[in-house]
Design an enzyme around this catalytic site. Structure first.
Site, PDB file in Angstrom:
ATOM      1  N   HIS A  45      -7.389  -6.036   0.546  1.00 20.53           N
ATOM      2  CA  HIS A  45      -6.209  -5.225   0.867  1.00 20.53           C
ATOM      3  C   HIS A  45      -5.516  -5.696   2.147  1.00 20.53           C
ATOM      4  CE1 HIS A  45      -3.976  -1.583  -0.127  1.00 20.53           C
ATOM      5  NE2 HIS A  45      -3.987  -1.189   1.132  1.00 20.53           N
TER       6      HIS A  45
ATOM      7  N   ASP B  43      -9.901  -5.588  -3.813  1.00 25.09           N
ATOM      8  CA  ASP B  43      -9.321  -4.616  -2.881  1.00 25.09           C
ATOM      9  C   ASP B  43     -10.322  -3.478  -2.675  1.00 25.09           C
ATOM     10  OD1 ASP B  43      -7.712  -2.408  -1.829  1.00 25.09           O
ATOM     11  OD2 ASP B  43      -5.966  -3.593  -2.410  1.00 25.09           O
TER      12      ASP B  43
ATOM     13  N   SER C 267       0.837  -1.207   0.000  1.00 21.81           N
ATOM     14  CA  SER C 267       0.000   0.000   0.000  1.00 21.81           C
ATOM     15  C   SER C 267       0.873   1.259   0.000  1.00 21.81           C
ATOM     16  CB  SER C 267      -0.958  -0.065   1.196  1.00 21.81           C
ATOM     17  OG  SER C 267      -2.014   0.863   1.030  1.00 21.81           O
TER      18      SER C 267
END
Lengths: 278, 278
Positions: free
Chosen positions: B256, B224, B148
């Site tokens: 995610h 996600d 991320s």
């Protein structure tokens, strides 16, 4: 549907789910986690129960033990129950090792614990009934393992009911609670002062009395900070004395943490998968 | 010794350590984690930097990403830095995505961030100097990955300094921050309104401008929950346009979470180990 989905995450080709339900044995809402391997999409899979230790919920081992990689590889589901009843109406204690988070896998008979602290029935009867009704799991192929207080739960449940638990292992189990401060305090509180009611919940005593009709795997770290409370030597002696088939492994340098548990998780998942025909 | 041991746990035959030190770049105490594989007992090992995402410390990936199993298997160290400066004297914001836990791997030039928020220098220069001085790590064999916001950090650092980072991969990176609410807010706060200062911190823009002189691995979950903020399509397009060697894998069904990261961790560790000669 009796169980409510809290979350589901894709994991190693399978699904890591968290579910809740209104449990009757513990008279409160209970949360638990189930990892289903890819095979569960098309067939019933064998089950490994993973019982957690003091202070844990369903979540600790689910996120830190690294079980999903191996459960997927070996085609076995893993169920992570909570370690006690919880909630506002449920009795508790300020100590980390009594009350919520410290059910010790017994049915309490004493006030104030008796109304909710029935983790023996919950783990052995109620939760299995629910998950076998709702999920693609094979009740004829169940194994059980656990860490610390959960290793105590796994060993006592398996020795009590080997027809249900066809394989058993443990990580650093509380091995002789009737002779330890991790045990005497809790068994006294939950079961009362009559120590004859404690003996069904001590794996060293069960080992002396009857053992387990199969091979047992136990891993214990040599640098575990709680060796004095776990008393692995009592169980090792009792097992050797009755010639119990066992692999008791003292792992040099390991402590009591999930870094220890995750290191040997593959061996334990493989152990159960082999015996359950996964 | 410039670094202080917070904890060390045996893990997969190696050691999972947590250390702290007084950092000069960020002008505060910083904590970081290092996993050393068994090989590090007798030789210098290659290094994989793992940069974490918003809200994380050094701890999240250390406990939940399952990296140690593969780092041990492939003989590579993994370093988990924190994601920002921290402490009472350090500026912060109530939002989860600005200030402490959200350093975005840049050197802030604006008030109130400039005195401490220098994570670019910290990760690229100060922390490497410390760990190569103190631990059996080979500075000639470094790779970098992240999740991320950390994937953003890994890609921008690697494209800026490919001589240092000889391999690069990312899990669900923030791929185009200058065009996303995960980016415009933070780059504006840390670097100010002149957007020309932002371009060095956007992997899509860096990909358009120069790419990376090696193959890149990126995993992204198709489910996600942050796809609109991550903008993988921008990076995928830029990479394809310049014929960048890349494996961009859209993994069906994954979200995610660390359940996604841990699922593909072995592939990433193997990717770096192969390129770093582990």
């Amino acid at each position: 549907m009796a169980m409510k989905t809290v979350s589901e995450n894709a994991s190693f080709g399978g699904v890591q789910g968290v579910y809740s339900h209104a449990a009757t044995s513990t008279a409160c809402d209970m949360t638990f986690a189930v990892y289903l391997p890819p095979e569960a999409k098309t067939q019933k899979v064998p089950v490994l129960w993973y019982l957690s230790g003091l202070t844990c919920t369903h979540e600790n081992a689910m996120t830190k033990a690294g079980a999903q990689a191996w459960a997927a590889a070996y085609g076995i589901a893993v169920i992570f129950p909570d370690t006690s009843p919880r909630g506002e109406g449920v009795a508790n204690d300020e100590a980390y090792d009594l009350g919520q988070g410290a059910g010790f896998y017994v049915n309490a008979t004493q006030a104030p614990w008796a109304p909710h602290f029935r983790m023996w029935d919950y783990v052995k009867t109620e939760l299995p009934k629910l998950v076998f009704d709702e999920l693609p799991l094979d009740p004829a192929r169940q194994g059980i393992t656990g860490h610390s207080m959960g290793g105590h739960g796994a060993l006592t449940l398996a020795m009590t009911d080997p027809d249900t638990y066809r394989s058993v292992s443990a990580f650093a189990p509380i091995a002789h609670p009737t002779a330890s401060d991790w045990g005497r305090k809790q068994l006294g509180a939950y079961l009362g002062p009559d120590e004859s009611t404690w003996t069904a919940h001590d794996s060293t005593l069960l080992m002396r009395e009857k053992g387990y009709p199969g091979e047992i795997l136990i891993d214990q770290g040599s640098k575990d900070n709680f060796l004095d409370l776990l008393k692995p030597e009592a169980l090792a002696e009792a097992a050797a004395k009755r010639r119990q088939p066992i692999q008791f492994r003292m792992q040099p340098g390991y402590d009591h943490s999930y870094f220890f548990v995750s290191t040997f998780m593959e061996d334990h998942v493989a152990w159960h998968a082999e015996r359950l025909g996964a």
